[in-house]
Write a protein that holds these residues in place. Structure first.
Motif, PDB file in Angstrom:
ATOM      1  N   THR A   1      30.118  36.752  49.862  1.00  0.00           N
ATOM      2  CA  THR A   1      29.466  36.647  51.163  1.00  0.00           C
ATOM      3  C   THR A   1      28.658  35.352  51.192  1.00  0.00           C
ATOM      4  O   THR A   1      28.426  34.713  50.157  1.00  0.00           O
ATOM      5  CB  THR A   1      28.510  37.824  51.412  1.00  0.00           C
ATOM      6  OG1 THR A   1      27.429  37.754  50.464  1.00  0.00           O
ATOM      7  CG2 THR A   1      29.233  39.158  51.252  1.00  0.00           C
TER       8      THR A   1
ATOM      9  N   ASN B   1      34.850  32.502  41.274  1.00  0.00           N
ATOM     10  CA  ASN B   1      35.601  32.239  42.506  1.00  0.00           C
ATOM     11  C   ASN B   1      34.737  32.647  43.694  1.00  0.00           C
ATOM     12  O   ASN B   1      34.336  33.800  43.822  1.00  0.00           O
ATOM     13  CB  ASN B   1      36.903  33.047  42.480  1.00  0.00           C
ATOM     14  CG  ASN B   1      37.815  32.688  43.642  1.00  0.00           C
ATOM     15  OD1 ASN B   1      37.373  32.208  44.681  1.00  0.00           O
ATOM     16  ND2 ASN B   1      39.109  32.937  43.468  1.00  0.00           N
TER      17      ASN B   1
ATOM     18  N   ASP C   1      35.618  32.555  46.886  1.00  0.00           N
ATOM     19  CA  ASP C   1      36.399  32.913  48.071  1.00  0.00           C
ATOM     20  C   ASP C   1      36.035  34.284  48.638  1.00  0.00           C
ATOM     21  O   ASP C   1      36.052  34.483  49.861  1.00  0.00           O
ATOM     22  CB  ASP C   1      37.899  32.884  47.748  1.00  0.00           C
ATOM     23  CG  ASP C   1      38.405  31.480  47.482  1.00  0.00           C
ATOM     24  OD1 ASP C   1      37.677  30.517  47.809  1.00  0.00           O
ATOM     25  OD2 ASP C   1      39.524  31.335  46.946  1.00  0.00           O
ATOM     26  N   LEU C   2      35.728  35.239  47.750  1.00  0.00           N
ATOM     27  CA  LEU C   2      35.434  36.591  48.208  1.00  0.00           C
ATOM     28  C   LEU C   2      33.933  36.882  48.277  1.00  0.00           C
ATOM     29  O   LEU C   2      33.533  38.018  48.541  1.00  0.00           O
ATOM     30  CB  LEU C   2      36.117  37.611  47.284  1.00  0.00           C
ATOM     31  CG  LEU C   2      37.652  37.535  47.231  1.00  0.00           C
ATOM     32  CD1 LEU C   2      38.195  38.584  46.275  1.00  0.00           C
ATOM     33  CD2 LEU C   2      38.247  37.723  48.623  1.00  0.00           C
TER      34      LEU C   2
END
Length: 255
Positions: A100, A95, A97-98
């Protein structure tokens, strides 16, 4: 300054660079509307006064910007990395989304270098009996030249037509390398209307534009009225003899 592209890319033009470079006109502003692996940008002999590389793929654009501005931290991401099917699958399914921007860039770079056929969609882990896998221990050495080459370059994340209109000037030269017509694997929907719009803009814009595309009757018909030349290129994705044969490519110019 001639250097190597950062990532392999489906439909990349490494083997056509010398033929394309010979056809480039005098210009001050150089623009790639579909950067992809940006082979012409990286591998041609001379830099232009102003340079722009553009792509709609956000992960690719992020990679260029990270290598341009954060090379040291980018390289650090690979300190414990291994080339393996297990790591490929883990990163492919991760994933983002988190993550950097630097972590996302490292993931994208790893997947592009280890995916079969340099595809950016529908990827599978690639193995070969004729070439070594990417050497992750030499990333800094390999990317240092690209880092310097990208210095001062504008990296855009626009649609191809928005980019063309933004930089359309009499002193601009634009290179367009859109998805091949009727060939799958690019992961984008690029219909005939897009090529028709491209042909219309090539006929009406102020810039000098050069386009490369697979030789197909639809493309010859769409770009009729422009200067159409041909070049030969060997396709390498696939195991069949037909997929590895020498085929003809169109080089279309509005000058």
């Amino acid at each position: 300054m001639k250097t190597k592209p950062i990532v392999p890319w489906m439909g990349g033009k490494r083997r056509l660079v010398s033929q394309l470079a010979k056809k480039m006109p005098e210009h001050e502003c150089y623009v790639e509307l579909f950067a992809g692996g940006a082979a012409l940008f990286f591998m041609r002999d001379q830099q232009s006064k102003v340079e722009v590389i553009n792509d709609l793929n956000g992960e690719l654009v992020n990679l260029y910007r990270v290598v341009q501005h954060h090379l040291e931290e980018f390289v650090r991401q690979f300190k414990w990395a291994l080339v393996s099917r297990q790591m490929f699958d883990w990163l492919k399914n991760a994933n983002t989304d988190l993550m950097t921007d630097i972590q996302r860039a490292a993931r994208f770079y790893y997947l592009q270098h280890t995916a079969f056929g340099a595809k950016c969609f529908g990827q599978n882990f690639g193995t070969a009996t004729t070439a070594r896998p990417v050497n992750l221990l030499r990333i800094e050495e390999q990317l240092s030249e690209a880092h310097l080459r990208l210095s001062g370059v504008t990296v855009e994340h626009l649609s191809w037509d928005a980019c063309l209109m933004k930089y359309d000037r009499p002193h601009s030269f634009m290179y367009a390398d859109p998805p091949y017509w009727k060939l799958a694997g690019y992961g984008v929907d690029f219909g005939l209307d897009q090529y028709e719009k491209m042909a219309e803009l090539m006929k009406t814009c102020k810039s000098k534009v050069m386009l490369s595309i697979n030789d197909h009757p639809d493309m010859r018909n769409t770009f009729d009225g422009l200067n159409i030349d041909t070049a030969e290129i060997k396709y390498t994705v696939g195991n069949s003899t037909a997929s590895r044969s020498v085929k003809q490519e169109l080089i279309i110019m509005n000058y």
